[in-house]
Write a protein that holds these residues in place. Structure first.
Motif, PDB file in Angstrom:
ATOM      1  N   ASN A  34      55.553 103.599   0.040  1.00 21.93           N
ATOM      2  CA  ASN A  34      54.760 104.432   0.940  1.00 21.93           C
ATOM      3  C   ASN A  34      54.757 105.904   0.538  1.00 21.93           C
ATOM      4  OD1 ASN A  34      53.996 102.228   2.326  1.00 21.93           O
ATOM      5  ND2 ASN A  34      55.295 102.574   4.128  1.00 21.93           N
ATOM      6  N   VAL A  89      47.101  88.323  -1.561  1.00 19.20           N
ATOM      7  CA  VAL A  89      48.288  88.219  -0.699  1.00 19.20           C
ATOM      8  C   VAL A  89      48.601  89.525   0.015  1.00 19.20           C
ATOM      9  CG1 VAL A  89      49.377  86.337  -1.926  1.00 19.20           C
ATOM     10  CG2 VAL A  89      49.773  88.677  -2.696  1.00 19.20           C
ATOM     11  N   GLY A  90      47.628  90.410   0.105  1.00 18.93           N
ATOM     12  CA  GLY A  90      47.845  91.575   0.944  1.00 18.93           C
ATOM     13  C   GLY A  90      47.979  92.886   0.206  1.00 18.93           C
ATOM     14  N   GLU A 100      42.793  83.074   3.000  1.00 18.74           N
ATOM     15  CA  GLU A 100      43.064  82.296   4.187  1.00 18.74           C
ATOM     16  C   GLU A 100      44.515  81.854   4.198  1.00 18.74           C
ATOM     17  OE1 GLU A 100      41.441  78.334   4.542  1.00 18.74           O
ATOM     18  OE2 GLU A 100      40.487  78.877   6.420  1.00 18.74           O
ATOM     19  N   ALA A 101      45.013  81.505   3.026  1.00 19.22           N
ATOM     20  CA  ALA A 101      46.395  81.044   2.934  1.00 19.22           C
ATOM     21  C   ALA A 101      47.350  82.111   3.461  1.00 19.22           C
ATOM     22  CB  ALA A 101      46.728  80.705   1.493  1.00 19.22           C
ATOM     23  N   ALA A 102      47.109  83.337   3.049  1.00 21.10           N
ATOM     24  CA  ALA A 102      47.997  84.421   3.472  1.00 21.10           C
ATOM     25  C   ALA A 102      47.935  84.594   4.986  1.00 21.10           C
ATOM     26  CB  ALA A 102      47.598  85.712   2.767  1.00 21.10           C
ATOM     27  N   GLN A 108      57.532  86.786  15.698  1.00 30.21           N
ATOM     28  CA  GLN A 108      57.154  88.127  15.273  1.00 30.21           C
ATOM     29  C   GLN A 108      55.860  88.527  15.977  1.00 30.21           C
ATOM     30  OE1 GLN A 108      56.766  87.494  11.130  1.00 30.21           O
ATOM     31  NE2 GLN A 108      58.958  87.798  10.693  1.00 30.21           N
ATOM     32  N   ALA A 167      52.070  88.938   4.339  1.00 32.63           N
ATOM     33  CA  ALA A 167      50.943  89.458   3.581  1.00 32.63           C
ATOM     34  C   ALA A 167      51.114  90.956   3.447  1.00 32.63           C
ATOM     35  CB  ALA A 167      49.640  89.125   4.292  1.00 32.63           C
ATOM     36  N   ILE A 188      47.077  82.295   7.330  1.00 34.32           N
ATOM     37  CA  ILE A 188      47.706  81.180   8.031  1.00 34.32           C
ATOM     38  C   ILE A 188      49.219  81.283   7.935  1.00 34.32           C
ATOM     39  CG2 ILE A 188      47.967  78.679   8.068  1.00 34.32           C
ATOM     40  CD1 ILE A 188      45.137  78.434   7.114  1.00 34.32           C
ATOM     41  N   GLN A 189      49.685  81.602   6.738  1.00 40.44           N
ATOM     42  CA  GLN A 189      51.133  81.728   6.557  1.00 40.44           C
ATOM     43  C   GLN A 189      51.684  82.804   7.479  1.00 40.44           C
ATOM     44  OE1 GLN A 189      53.142  79.778   4.473  1.00 40.44           O
ATOM     45  NE2 GLN A 189      54.767  80.813   5.576  1.00 40.44           N
ATOM     46  N   LEU A 225      46.706  75.622  -2.214  1.00 41.18           N
ATOM     47  CA  LEU A 225      46.887  76.953  -1.643  1.00 41.18           C
ATOM     48  C   LEU A 225      46.192  77.038  -0.284  1.00 41.18           C
ATOM     49  CD1 LEU A 225      48.033  79.748  -2.332  1.00 41.18           C
ATOM     50  CD2 LEU A 225      45.801  80.343  -3.247  1.00 41.18           C
ATOM     51  N   ALA A 278      44.744  90.552   4.375  1.00 43.59           N
ATOM     52  CA  ALA A 278      45.679  89.591   3.798  1.00 43.59           C
ATOM     53  C   ALA A 278      45.126  89.060   2.482  1.00 43.59           C
ATOM     54  CB  ALA A 278      45.916  88.442   4.753  1.00 43.59           C
ATOM     55  N   ASN A 290      61.004  96.012   3.502  1.00 42.50           N
ATOM     56  CA  ASN A 290      60.911  97.290   4.190  1.00 42.50           C
ATOM     57  C   ASN A 290      61.571  98.406   3.402  1.00 42.50           C
ATOM     58  OD1 ASN A 290      59.421  96.212   6.202  1.00 42.50           O
ATOM     59  ND2 ASN A 290      61.170  95.824   7.569  1.00 42.50           N
ATOM     60  N   LEU A 350      48.366  75.595   2.246  1.00 41.21           N
ATOM     61  CA  LEU A 350      49.742  76.089   2.133  1.00 41.21           C
ATOM     62  C   LEU A 350      50.689  74.989   1.701  1.00 41.21           C
ATOM     63  CD1 LEU A 350      50.068  78.331   5.281  1.00 41.21           C
ATOM     64  CD2 LEU A 350      48.880  78.737   3.159  1.00 41.21           C
ATOM     65  N   THR A 373      54.526  82.048  10.233  1.00 40.06           N
ATOM     66  CA  THR A 373      55.805  82.749  10.267  1.00 40.06           C
ATOM     67  C   THR A 373      55.977  83.471  11.605  1.00 40.06           C
ATOM     68  OG1 THR A 373      55.412  83.174   7.937  1.00 40.06           O
ATOM     69  CG2 THR A 373      57.288  84.295   8.931  1.00 40.06           C
ATOM     70  N   ARG A 415      51.672  94.538   0.461  1.00 44.82           N
ATOM     71  CA  ARG A 415      51.633  95.016  -0.912  1.00 44.82           C
ATOM     72  C   ARG A 415      52.878  94.578  -1.659  1.00 44.82           C
ATOM     73  NH1 ARG A 415      51.754 100.865   0.627  1.00 44.82           N
ATOM     74  NH2 ARG A 415      52.809  99.796   2.300  1.00 44.82           N
ATOM     75  N   LEU A 474      54.581  84.499   0.325  1.00 43.50           N
ATOM     76  CA  LEU A 474      53.966  84.920   1.586  1.00 43.50           C
ATOM     77  C   LEU A 474      54.903  84.615   2.746  1.00 43.50           C
ATOM     78  CD1 LEU A 474      50.283  83.821   1.059  1.00 43.50           C
ATOM     79  CD2 LEU A 474      51.068  86.135   1.598  1.00 43.50           C
ATOM     80  N   THR A 524      53.678  97.460  10.932  1.00 47.53           N
ATOM     81  CA  THR A 524      54.380  96.864   9.786  1.00 47.53           C
ATOM     82  C   THR A 524      54.426  97.895   8.666  1.00 47.53           C
ATOM     83  OG1 THR A 524      52.453  96.111   8.573  1.00 47.53           O
ATOM     84  CG2 THR A 524      53.285  94.643  10.295  1.00 47.53           C
ATOM     85  N   SER A 525      55.043  97.505   7.590  1.00 45.15           N
ATOM     86  CA  SER A 525      55.130  98.421   6.445  1.00 45.15           C
ATOM     87  C   SER A 525      53.744  98.706   5.870  1.00 45.15           C
ATOM     88  CB  SER A 525      56.017  97.812   5.371  1.00 45.15           C
ATOM     89  OG  SER A 525      55.447  96.602   4.901  1.00 45.15           O
ATOM     90  N   GLU A 526      52.764  97.896   6.230  1.00 44.27           N
ATOM     91  CA  GLU A 526      51.443  98.041   5.628  1.00 44.27           C
ATOM     92  C   GLU A 526      50.494  98.873   6.473  1.00 44.27           C
ATOM     93  OE1 GLU A 526      51.196  96.479   2.479  1.00 44.27           O
ATOM     94  OE2 GLU A 526      53.296  96.473   3.136  1.00 44.27           O
ATOM     95  N   TYR A 571      59.096 101.319   2.552  1.00 44.19           N
ATOM     96  CA  TYR A 571      59.255 102.628   3.175  1.00 44.19           C
ATOM     97  C   TYR A 571      59.905 103.626   2.235  1.00 44.19           C
ATOM     98  CZ  TYR A 571      57.911 100.528   7.613  1.00 44.19           C
ATOM     99  OH  TYR A 571      57.205  99.897   8.600  1.00 44.19           O
ATOM    100  N   GLY A 575      41.721  87.918   6.947  1.00 51.24           N
ATOM    101  CA  GLY A 575      42.048  86.898   5.956  1.00 51.24           C
ATOM    102  C   GLY A 575      41.167  86.885   4.744  1.00 51.24           C
ATOM    103  N   GLN A 627      59.151  82.691  13.893  1.00 55.97           N
ATOM    104  CA  GLN A 627      60.211  83.690  14.022  1.00 55.97           C
ATOM    105  C   GLN A 627      59.915  84.693  15.121  1.00 55.97           C
ATOM    106  OE1 GLN A 627      61.023  85.203  10.100  1.00 55.97           O
ATOM    107  NE2 GLN A 627      61.075  83.155   9.212  1.00 55.97           N
ATOM    108  N   LEU A 646      45.453  91.877  11.133  1.00 57.01           N
ATOM    109  CA  LEU A 646      45.412  91.204   9.832  1.00 57.01           C
ATOM    110  C   LEU A 646      44.109  90.433   9.653  1.00 57.01           C
ATOM    111  CD1 LEU A 646      47.349  91.027   7.446  1.00 57.01           C
ATOM    112  CD2 LEU A 646      48.069  88.794   8.311  1.00 57.01           C
TER     113      LEU A 646
END
Ligand code: ADP
Ligand code: MG
Lengths: 319, 666, 358
Positions: free
Chosen positions: B419, B609-610, A194-196, A209, B529, A198-199, B300, A191, B411, B303, A203, B531, B524, A155-157, B415, A167, A207, A165
């Motif tokens: 990055n 959130v990451g 926990e919310a992040a 992924q 998750a 699970i989400q 939260l 992440a 992205n 969710l 997702t 940056r 999210l 991923t981008s991260e 990117y 939590g 989708q 990932l």
């Protein structure tokens, strides 16, 4: 002046009209319900996950309705809950995940808390993938094949590697060491909550992924999306002794209860209830699902479970 | 060695600054190629430096001595108990069952009526109606009790803020020395991200309402002190002198001249403090402060966007009511003393009538069930359920259908911008980054900033979290760039069009007071998750401030200047770029400065959130006992970044300003 | 007919001094800036202002000023903006702390007074009227006027009664319940004046009280001051940058330049015998016939003078003497204290009048 007079008149008449109807508030001292054995107040720490919330909901419901206690729930993180034992702010932690360090501080050194038995829930920590992935790539549940797919998990991260990932930072994790020691071409990404997490799983399933991450049972989300456990080298006693050299799966946890010394010594009927409290992952997940997905209030979810499982909880308050 | 010598900088000072800036960056990139990856001072998450361990030990020591140490029993405990007493009292008045009753002393009817009448007495009919509607909506949303808890905590914090802050502000208005001492302290209190001091606070004041109120105090006190001091300082000197010439004592001057003339400004300070307090009370839910913040936090975990929004909406409504009422009270300050004797008499009668009505409502809500419990289904309220369901559906739809677009955006930014920048900043050797930062600070802000920057950099190294700090810095810079792009685009638009302003401003107000936790879940869902999600959250929080500042700046450009430019045939674009933005430059630089600070204050939320890096460490330190010291160090690192960026941008703004003026004189 | 520059109504200052002067100032200095106290008495003090500023960063706002003001006299200080007038008048009440020199108020050393005594003096002995009024916008006119009494601790009923009287005196009856910003500039300054008068001071200080007003209103207000001076007979120190105002109001005028005194004298002395080119430039445009008395145009009595002409007092202003002089064939005799002190003929009068034509 005339105006004021009118105003007062109107107000007075209105007041009389209003007081004519409606029932009065009764102080609890003179309340009709006979109070049961002197129970007092129980301060239950509620740690930030729904399974715990389910435990607390049922205990609070029983303690209030059956024992006549006053229950105060305090939403706290684990660390902070333990601090509360010393100060009297917290009486009970209902679902403790390990924490040998905190046990050492508060049970052995400060002697303000005591262990109070197992909850019956088994904590299973590990790496999980969304069900669609396990279905289409069945071999992915073996860690040996993870590197094969590392590219797809980018991923981008994750800086060119596969993303693993993690939590909520509250949970103890060995993952950085695992990745290193198992020579996986992955990078641990946090992440942060926990919310992040699970989400992200939600997702990913929705989708289709690619996604692999840290997760645990019991957890209400597993009733929504049945994540699939990825098998790491199996746990053997002591294989996680040196955190830096860990190369095996997480030990299964027996979740336990901790109460403050003061509370344990108080002889409160609630203390007995908590000591006897024991149920299964299925029980907890049912209540948690009602709270998290069906949006029942804590009390309603607890009531629903209590009504359906009287044989289980009756045993808790018998002695 | 890569440090530019002082001589070189001085020689180069004749070149335009932007060239120098570009030059330094170019040299940096060139050096990065061979040096990257070396000396980055990386530290893996579970590793601790000796500093972090020492902080852990310190925490344990404090914990262990709590029972025995006189510092606690004589100081912290006293403060905590006093604050606790006040808070519990307010809660038992309006939110919590007390005195053996199943309900608080004042039920919903009493609170609504008293609040409405108070709004009328302090402000006007309009805000009274708004207050009635707002307070009723808390109940309709199904959060009467939680709202009252939030209100009780806010009131407790604001009361203490005012009792301490107004006298201190007045004193600072009178004494230059105190003002000089206080200013940096207040700067610090305001730049420090709120999450950073939550963990240490619980160490001293334990968990619960008292800590929540104290955390709120720290955050909400600076505005009232600052603005009161400013008000006292700017009282017309001629009035003060006239008083002195008649032989007034210092105290008489204060009472009859300074305070009355500064009153309007002081009430503005109160307004700001109230708003800050409300936003902090919600965050203090993390340390078990009761109220709406708890609902948001709980939502939260599951969710539950709808519920989070529902509670967030109640917070926004409360913020709007409190803001409008205090603003109306400020306008009223002047109107009040203008009342003639007749009007004054009439007002007294009206107030007496209101008092009677309030007493009746209080009595009813004390005595009768229907006036104590807010009517409507428990849990969801009359409309709360629908609101939550609607928002959840909308959020689900958006997540499902916009996923592809949002992924592409994430992205592209990650990117294309984040990055590379992060690689440059976090992968360079620490000494290279330090040298570059020093050189750049010197170029944009002048030599006097260099020692401050050097100290900050040194301390950053000492926290042991250099690389983490650099990752956070990269994300902060990207977020600030986006904030400023939005700030200028939308701000100019609002500054030029009244309609746009009227349309957008309420949204900005709401975005500023809506707790970030509310929109984290949909974000999210949209961005995963990452940056980038953290950056988006920071932008939502920081952009409103920047936009408003730019809009006000553009609006403040004299109409005659714009007219002159237009009449000489400038296009709209030319008017904006050649006239309005340059003249609003001070506002734009202030917007950049504030944007940065606001972005930084969201670093910790980003950690949820990451965003990783410092934000994550603060969160982790908060919840894992091993990482306590490291989290604390991370908090300090955030503050250091804040001080570094704040000081540098402020100095740069001052210098730019001076430069413009000099240029004009020549 | 244009109003006379010098009012006939003016109460002449007590010329015979019984007791100390109302105000005696000697060698007064005020230096602003770093280490201001290290300047007076050194050669630095002799430097012109710009050079002093360059060398030390200090401004000598008031330099070595001495004068006395007799009881009931109207003493005007005049100079261009920046010449140090405001600083001077504030030194006289210690709103600005003098750097050196002496200020005696009715014989009492002002600089020796401690804070308490200073407040006493300010509450009872003198009061000030300011250029920018310095009213309290949150108080009614009546309360503004009563403010000085309130400070002094006068009971409410009493101070409001007194303030009401003063409002009548300054021509604001009926405006008691207004707020300052509902009044015109002139009326606001009447409030300022009323506030100063309400405490019944013995000395009134005015710092350019009318500079912010329209010319017509300014004229009104000057008349008002003259009227009040006539009615209440206070000692007044009046600052202005307007020569006409100075000439109309002043018994004597102090002309300042760059902090120093250039000339002190009666209006006719200043116009008739300017001390230097600076003052001469100042008074160049003044219609001299309105200011000069015939003392300034008379010539000594000659042996061959016919003594059958009419008589005029030496203090008669030239303009008022024109008709008498021109209509008489013989020169007019100038008499002072019953003695013949000089003669005025047509030519002398015409010289003054013609010189005024543009
Ligand atoms: N508080 C002060 N600090 C420094 N300089 C001052 C201060 N007050 C006045 N001055 C300077 O003293 C000089 C005289 O000022 P002022 O007394 O106000 O003149 P005027 O009233 O005749 O216009 C000016 O050059 C002014 O700049
Ligand atoms: Mg002046």
């Amino acid at each position: 002046m005339n105006k004021t007079g009118k105003l007062i008149a109107v107000v007075t008449v209105g007041t009389l009209a209003l007081t004519a109807c409606g029932s009065k508030i009764e102080s609890s001292g003179s309340s009709g319900e006979p109070s049961k054995a002197a129970c007092g107040t129980v301060n239950i720490a509620v740690n930030p996950w729904v399974g715990y919330q389910a435990d607390a909901a049922v205990i609070a419901y029983l303690a209030t309705k059956e024992l006549g206690c006053t229950v105060t729930k305090k939403n706290l993180t684990e660390e902070v809950s333990w601090q509360g034992f010393g100060t009297g702010a917290v009486d009970v932690v209902l679902e403790n995940w390990g924490h040998p360090d905190l046990k050492k501080t508060y049970i052995e050194q400060q002697k303000v808390a005591v262990e109070y038995g197992l909850t019956g829930n088994k904590g299973i920590i590990g790496w999980y993938v969304p069900p669609w992935l396990a279905q289409e790539y069945p071999d992915i549940t073996d860690w040996n094949n993870l590197n094969k797919y590392a590219d797809r998990f980018k991923t981008s991260e994750s800086g060119g590697k596969g993303q693993l990932l993690l939590g909520d930072p509250s949970f103890v994790t060995n993952d950085e060491a695992l990745v290193k020691n198992l020579k996986l071409d992955f990078k641990v990404v946090y992440a942060g909550s926990e919310a992040a997490l699970i989400q992200a799983f939600r997702t990913a399933e929705q989708q289709k992924q690619w996604m692999i991450g840290y997760f645990y049972e019991p957890q209400w989300f597993l009733s929504e999306v049945k994540l699939v456990h990825v098998n790491l080298p199996p746990y053997t006693a002591g294989c996680d002794a040196d955190p830096a050299k860990v190369a095996c799966d997480y030990a299964p946890f027996d979740l336990d209860k901790i109460v403050s010394k003061k509370f344990a010594d108080s002889g409160s009927p609630a203390a007995a209830l908590i000591k006897n409290f024991q149920w299964t992952n299925e029980h907890q997940n049912a209540v948690a699902l009602d709270i998290a997905v069906n949006k029942l209030s804590d009390d309603d979810a607890a009531k629903k479970w209590v009504e359906a499982n009287s044989d289980v909880w009756k045993a808790w308050i018998k002695s | 060695m890569t440090t530019l010598s002082a001589g070189a900088v001085r020689r180069a000072a004749r070149l335009p600054r932007s060239w120098l800036f570009g030059g330094v960056v170019a040299v940096w990139v060139l050096l990065w190629i061979p040096l990257h990856g070396q000396d980055t001072l990386a530290l893996s998450t579970s590793e601790l430096t000796s500093l972090h361990e020492r902080l852990n030990d310190l925490r344990d020591a404090i914990n262990n001595t709590r029972g025995s140490s006189p510092v606690f029993s004589a100081f912290f405990d006293v403060i905590r108990e006093a604050v606790d007493a006040l808070t519990v009292f307010l809660q038992s008045l309006i939110s919590q069952p007390a005195y053996g009753r199943p309900v608080p002393l004042i039920g919903w009817l009493g609170v609504v009526v008293v609040a409405t009448l108070a709004a009328y007495a302090a402000g006007n009919l309009r805000v009274a109606v708004l207050t009635a509607a707002g307070f009723t909506s808390f109940g309709l949303l199904g959060y009467w009790q939680q709202s009252m808890d939030t209100l009780a905590l806010t009131v407790a914090a604001v009361l203490i803020c005012l009792v301490i802050g107004i006298p201190l502000g007045i004193w600072a208005g009178l004494s230059d020395r105190l003002h000089r001492v206080l200013t940096p302290v207040l700067d610090f209190m305001q730049t420090m991200p709120t999450f950073v001091y939550l963990a240490p606070l619980t160490l001293f004041f334990l968990i619960g309402p008292a800590s929540g109120v104290i955390a709120t105090l720290i955050y909400a006190m600076p505005p009232v002190i600052r603005i009161t001091a400013h008000g006292i300082r700017t009282v017309a000197f001629s009035s003060v002198e006239a008083g002195t010439s008649l032989g007034a004592t210092k105290w008489q001057l204060l009472r009859t001249v300074r305070v009355p003339l500064a009153k309007r400004t002081i009430v503005l300070g109160v307004n700001q403090t109230v708003m800050c307090a409300l936003s902090m009370v919600t965050i203090a839910a993390l340390i078990d402060a009761p109220g709406l913040g708890q609902v948001v936090l709980r939502a939260l975990q599951t969710l539950d966007v709808g519920t989070a929004f529902r509670a967030g909406l109640a917070i926004v409504i409360m913020a709007i009511v409190l803001d409008r009422v205090t603003t109306a009270a400020r306008d009223r300050v002047e109107a009040r003393y203008r009342l003639g004797p007749k009007a004054r008499g009439r007002r007294r009668i009206v107030l007496a009538g209101l008092g009677v009505a309030a007493a009746v409502a209080l009595y009813l809500s004390y005595t009768y069930v229907w006036a104590a419990f807010f009517p409507g289904p428990a849990g969801t309220g009359v409309v709360g359920g629908q609101v939550a369901a609607g928002v959840t559906d909308a959020s689900d739809w958006v997540q499902l259908h916009l996923g592809a677009v949002t992924d592409a955006i994430r992205n592209a930014i990650s990117y294309g911008l984040l990055n590379p920048l992060q690689a440059l900043i976090a992968q360079s050797p620490w000494y290279l980054v330090s040298a570059v930062v020093l050189a750049l600070a010197w170029i944009v802000a002048g030599p006097r900033i260099v020692p401050t920057v050097a100290v900050c950099l040194g301390l950053l190294v000492a926290t042991g979290l250099w690389q983490e700090a650099m990752v956070t810095l990269a994300a902060t810079l990207v977020a600030t760039v986006i904030v400023m792009a939005l700030g200028i685009a939308v701000g100019v638009w609002m500054g030029r069009s009244d309609r746009a302003d009227a349309l957008i401003r309420p949204t900005l107000d709401a975005a500023q007071v809506m707790p970030a936790f509310v929109y984290l879940v949909p974000f999210l869902g949209l961005f995963g998750a990452s940056r980038f999600t953290a950056i988006v959250a920071a932008v939502v929080f920081a952009a409103p401030v920047a936009i408003k500042l730019v809009a006000d700046g553009v609006r403040g450009v004299p109409a005659t200047v714009v007219e002159a430019a237009t009449s000489s045939g400038s296009s709209a674009w030319q008017v904006v770029t050649k006239v309005q933005l340059p003249l609003a430059r001070q506002s734009v630089t202030l917007a950049a400065n504030q944007g940065l600070i606001y972005v930084l204050s969201m670093v910790v939320v980003g950690g949820l959130v990451g965003a990783g890096a410092l934000g994550y460490l603060v969160v982790a330190g908060f919840s894992q006992s091993d990482l306590y010291g490291k989290g604390l160090a991370a908090g300090v690192a955030v503050v250091l970044l804040g001080v570094l960026l704040d000081r540098t941008t402020q100095a740069a703004a001052r210098r730019m300003d001076a430069g413009t003026r000099r240029g004009r004189d020549q | 007919m244009p109003e006379p520059l010098i009012s006939a109504e003016r109460v002449p200052a007590a010329t015979v001094q019984d007791g100390p002067p109302a105000l005696a100032v000697s060698k007064l200095w005020k230096v602003f800036g770093p280490r201001a106290d290290k300047i007076v008495g050194t050669p630095l003090a002799e430097l012109p202002r710009p050079e002093l500023l360059e060398r030390t960063g200090c401004v000598a706002a008031v330099r070595d000023i001495s004068f006395t003001v007799a009881p009931t006299e109207v003493f005007v200080v005049m100079g261009l903006s920046g010449s140090g007038k405001s600083t001077l008048v504030r030194c006289l009440t210690r709103l600005v702390e003098p750097t050196s020199g002496d200020v005696l108020i009715e014989g009492e050393d002002l600089r020796a007074a401690d804070q308490r005594r200073l407040r006493e003096l300010r509450r009872h002995r003198f009061a000030m009227v300011f250029q920018h009024f310095g009213l309290l916008p949150h108080r009614r006119v009546l309360d503004n006027v009563a403010y000085g009494l309130e400070i002094r601790g006068v009971a409410k009923a009493e101070r409001l009664r007194r303030a009401g009287e003063v409002l009548d005196l300054v021509g604001l009856s009926g405006y008691a319940d207004h707020f300052p910003d509902q009044l015109s500039g002139g009326m606001q300054q009447r409030v300022g004046l009323g506030r100063a008068l309400a405490v019944d001071p013995r000395i009134l200080f005015f710092d350019e009280p009318f500079s912010a007003l329209d010319p017509l209103i300014r004229r009104d207000m000057q008349n008002e001051v003259l009227r009040l001076h006539h009615e209440v007979g206070k000692t007044m120190v009046f600052i202005t940058h307007d020569l006409h105002e100075a000439l109309r109001l002043g018994d004597r005028i102090l002309i300042m330049r760059d902090g120093a005194a250039v000339q002190i004298g009666r209006p006719d002395e200043v116009v008739g015998a300017p001390a230097d080119d600076y003052v001469r430039d100042f008074v160049a445009d003044v219609p001299k016939s309105h200011v000069l008395t015939i003392r300034w145009v008379m010539r000594p009595v000659r042996a061959d003078d016919p003594l059958d002409g009419p008589e005029l007092g030496a203090d008669v202003v030239v303009r008022d003497a024109v008709r008498a002089v021109l209509s008489s064939a013989a020169p007019v005799k100038v008499v002072h204290d019953g003695e013949l002190v000089g003669m005025v003929d047509d030519e002398a009068i015409l010289r003054v009048i013609v010189a005024e034509e543009p």
